[in-house]
Design a protein around this motif. Structure first.
Motif, mmCIF file in Angstrom:
data_model
loop_
_atom_site.group_PDB
_atom_site.id
_atom_site.type_symbol
_atom_site.label_atom_id
_atom_site.label_comp_id
_atom_site.label_asym_id
_atom_site.label_seq_id
_atom_site.Cartn_x
_atom_site.Cartn_y
_atom_site.Cartn_z
ATOM 1 N N LEU A 152 0.818 -1.217 0.000
ATOM 2 C CA LEU A 152 0.000 0.000 0.000
ATOM 3 C C LEU A 152 0.852 1.268 0.000
ATOM 4 O O LEU A 152 0.691 2.146 -0.857
ATOM 5 N N ALA A 153 1.762 1.402 0.958
ATOM 6 C CA ALA A 153 2.602 2.607 1.022
ATOM 7 C C ALA A 153 3.499 2.728 -0.212
ATOM 8 O O ALA A 153 3.600 3.821 -0.795
ATOM 9 N N PRO A 154 4.176 1.662 -0.658
ATOM 10 C CA PRO A 154 4.973 1.776 -1.887
ATOM 11 C C PRO A 154 4.156 2.222 -3.094
ATOM 12 O O PRO A 154 4.661 2.969 -3.941
ATOM 13 N N CYS A 155 2.895 1.781 -3.198
ATOM 14 C CA CYS A 155 2.046 2.253 -4.299
ATOM 15 C C CYS A 155 1.820 3.761 -4.191
ATOM 16 O O CYS A 155 1.847 4.484 -5.204
ATOM 17 N N LEU A 156 1.611 4.245 -2.967
ATOM 18 C CA LEU A 156 1.421 5.678 -2.760
ATOM 19 C C LEU A 156 2.689 6.448 -3.115
ATOM 20 O O LEU A 156 2.630 7.492 -3.780
ATOM 21 N N TRP A 157 3.852 5.939 -2.687
ATOM 22 C CA TRP A 157 5.117 6.613 -2.993
ATOM 23 C C TRP A 157 5.384 6.610 -4.499
ATOM 24 O O TRP A 157 5.948 7.554 -5.033
ATOM 25 N N GLY A 195 -4.600 -6.336 -9.414
ATOM 26 C CA GLY A 195 -4.226 -5.910 -10.755
ATOM 27 C C GLY A 195 -3.638 -4.509 -10.754
ATOM 28 O O GLY A 195 -2.647 -4.236 -11.460
ATOM 29 N N ALA A 196 -4.210 -3.618 -9.946
ATOM 30 C CA ALA A 196 -3.684 -2.252 -9.857
ATOM 31 C C ALA A 196 -2.295 -2.231 -9.242
ATOM 32 O O ALA A 196 -1.418 -1.469 -9.669
ATOM 33 N N VAL A 197 -2.059 -3.083 -8.234
ATOM 34 C CA VAL A 197 -0.734 -3.162 -7.609
ATOM 35 C C VAL A 197 0.298 -3.651 -8.619
ATOM 36 O O VAL A 197 1.394 -3.086 -8.741
ATOM 37 N N TYR A 198 -0.032 -4.683 -9.371
ATOM 38 C CA TYR A 198 0.904 -5.208 -10.371
ATOM 39 C C TYR A 198 1.225 -4.150 -11.422
ATOM 40 O O TYR A 198 2.384 -4.012 -11.842
ATOM 41 N N ARG A 199 0.216 -3.398 -11.846
ATOM 42 C CA ARG A 199 0.453 -2.355 -12.851
ATOM 43 C C ARG A 199 1.343 -1.247 -12.297
ATOM 44 O O ARG A 199 2.175 -0.688 -13.023
ATOM 45 N N CYS A 244 -13.275 -8.698 -4.538
ATOM 46 C CA CYS A 244 -12.690 -7.446 -4.051
ATOM 47 C C CYS A 244 -11.183 -7.383 -4.293
ATOM 48 O O CYS A 244 -10.637 -6.322 -4.639
ATOM 49 N N LEU A 245 -10.503 -8.506 -4.096
ATOM 50 C CA LEU A 245 -9.051 -8.497 -4.142
ATOM 51 C C LEU A 245 -8.486 -8.448 -5.556
ATOM 52 O O LEU A 245 -7.473 -7.783 -5.804
ATOM 53 N N ARG A 246 -9.114 -9.140 -6.491
ATOM 54 C CA ARG A 246 -8.514 -9.255 -7.828
ATOM 55 C C ARG A 246 -8.325 -7.893 -8.520
ATOM 56 O O ARG A 246 -7.254 -7.630 -9.076
ATOM 57 N N PRO A 247 -9.318 -7.009 -8.519
ATOM 58 C CA PRO A 247 -9.080 -5.698 -9.163
ATOM 59 C C PRO A 247 -7.972 -4.909 -8.467
ATOM 60 O O PRO A 247 -7.163 -4.248 -9.136
ATOM 61 N N TRP A 248 -7.952 -4.959 -7.139
ATOM 62 C CA TRP A 248 -6.903 -4.250 -6.406
ATOM 63 C C TRP A 248 -5.527 -4.835 -6.705
ATOM 64 O O TRP A 248 -4.552 -4.103 -6.928
#
Length: 421
Positions: free
Chosen positions: A123-128, A172-176, A166-170
């Motif tokens: 979560l934090a690395p995605c924000l950074w 996918g966003a993390v991987y992208r 709920c988890l799969r779309p999230w």
């Protein structure tokens, strides 16, 4: 200056760190620091695996300490290792949210490495990444959502569908958002590709064992001519719902009339009492339960082993999983008997470092036990030597750290190029 020609500022985000037994992030941090990089770690307050805060720690908003040359920042966390879904969710999410509070600590990083036992750590690395352009490398240890929906935390088909949806779309966003994604086995890497992760992002790095001199001094019984007669099989690990240990006990019970054959089960867990009851019902007197052994006692366990038993249930996710006990066995020159489908069985058969049978197949596993018993001492030693040689070439700490360092450098270059434009 090209970033590959200088040391990197690396931030490691891992929910677990020493004094918890967290081998990969701890040894990676120390090894990267030894290679001249500036390494910082964002982690929680130690409480794993008992779910109790370690003595000497008191939670507060910010706590700094040092692990040699590595700077460590601890953030608050909901302390829990309960099977209750809400408590475990709170544990994971609290670390993810609290890590955002370490943003200044990570502000000038060239690259962030995420040790993703839980994907929430991203979560934090995605924000950074979104706010500063700091690239992050995601090292996937357990593939979600299957690790969540397949566990006892989520029961019932409706609940599993909801969590999965709920988890799969999230995910996918993390991987992208990630600059690179590391899988711990070839099949896991292929599964990541199937989930839409770009091929140039996907890498495979096999986890290493806790070596501590294992390379210099293999410990298995077969390494010594005075190792004794018969066959000593050892399972050491969690006695849980995924380990398929009922198949192991049933296979052991089928082995009769072989002098000196023993199957020792080391560890504890939610399946322990049921397994003991099963062994009693089957009259399996050759199956011995040792209970939990302190981590420092593993030398004794390895020394008592001719073969280590490495089982798992037949779930698709496990085809891309290499259990840590597998690396530990090979590092110590001990061949294995496995029921893990996919990569583990392929490695065992291809490199002739043990015996493999299908998960849940009692008769086939019993046949593997008999085949191991029939080997001569010289054949067992040769199999153990092949096991250690494979580990040293493909799974050692040096090999793993070097590969991860290459990925971090390459990822940091991506940021440098973007900044220059």
């Amino acid at each position: 200056m090209v970033i590959a020609d200088r040391s990197l500022k690396i931030v490691i985000v891992s929910q677990y760190y020493k004094p918890e037994h967290a081998r990969i992030p701890v040894e990676l941090a120390r090894s990267l620091a030894e290679r001249g990089h500036e390494v910082r770690v964002v982690t929680g307050y130690p409480n794993y695996p008992e779910g109790r805060l370690y003595p000497g720690y008191r939670q507060r908003l910010s706590h700094h300490e040092s692990d040699g040359a590595v700077r460590v920042r601890r953030v608050p966390i909901v302390v829990s290792h309960s099977q209750n879904a809400l408590a475990r969710f709170a544990n994971y999410v609290s670390f993810a949210v609290s890590s955002i509070g370490a943003s200044r600590f990570a502000a000038d990083a060239d690259v962030v490495y995420v040790y993703a036992t839980q994907m929430t750590a991203s979560l934090a690395p995605c924000l950074w990444r979104a706010t500063r352009g700091t690239p992050f490398v995601l090292h996937v240890q357990d593939l979600w959502p299957e690790s969540v929906t397949g566990s006892s935390m989520v029961s019932g088909s409706l609940a599993k569908r909801v969590v999965n949806g709920c988890l799969r779309p999230w995910l996918g966003a993390v991987y992208r958002s990630s600059a690179a994604v590391i899988g711990t086995a070839p099949t896991m890497a292929r599964m990541l590709l199937d989930r839409g992760v770009e091929s140039q992002k996907v890498h495979t790095v096999l986890n290493w064992a806790e070596e501590n001199g294992a390379q210099e001094q293999p410990r298995g019984r077969a390494r010594s001519d005075s190792g004794g007669t018969g066959l000593s099989l050892v399972y050491a690990g969690n006695l849980g719902e995924f380990q398929d240990l009922d198949t192991v006990v049933r296979a052991g019970a089928k082995i009769t009339g072989l002098e000196g054959f023993t199957l020792t089960i080391v560890g504890s867990g939610i399946a322990e009492e049921g397994l003991k009851s099963l062994a009693r019902d089957l009259g399996a007197t050759n199956v011995i339960f040792r209970g939990r052994v302190p981590h420092a006692g593993m030398d004794e366990i390895y020394a008592a082993s001719d073969f280590q038993v490495v089982p798992l249930r037949d779930l698709e996710i496990f085809r891309g999983t290499i259990p840590s006990k597998f690396q530990g066995s090979l590092a110590n020159g001990i061949p294995v008997i496995t029921t893990v489908a996919g990569d583990v069985s392929t490695i065992v058969r291809t490199h002739e470092i043990g015996f493999a049978s299908g998960p849940g197949d009692v008769d086939a596993l019993a046949a593997s036990f008999r085949s191991a018993y029939a080997l001569s001492p010289a054949s067992r030693r040769l199999m153990g030597e092949r096991a250690r040689a494979y580990y040293m070439t493909e799974m050692s700490r040096d090999a793993g750290v070097e590969r991860i360092e290459e990925i971090l450098r390459s990822t940091a270059k991506i940021r440098t190029k973007k900044v220059r434009h």
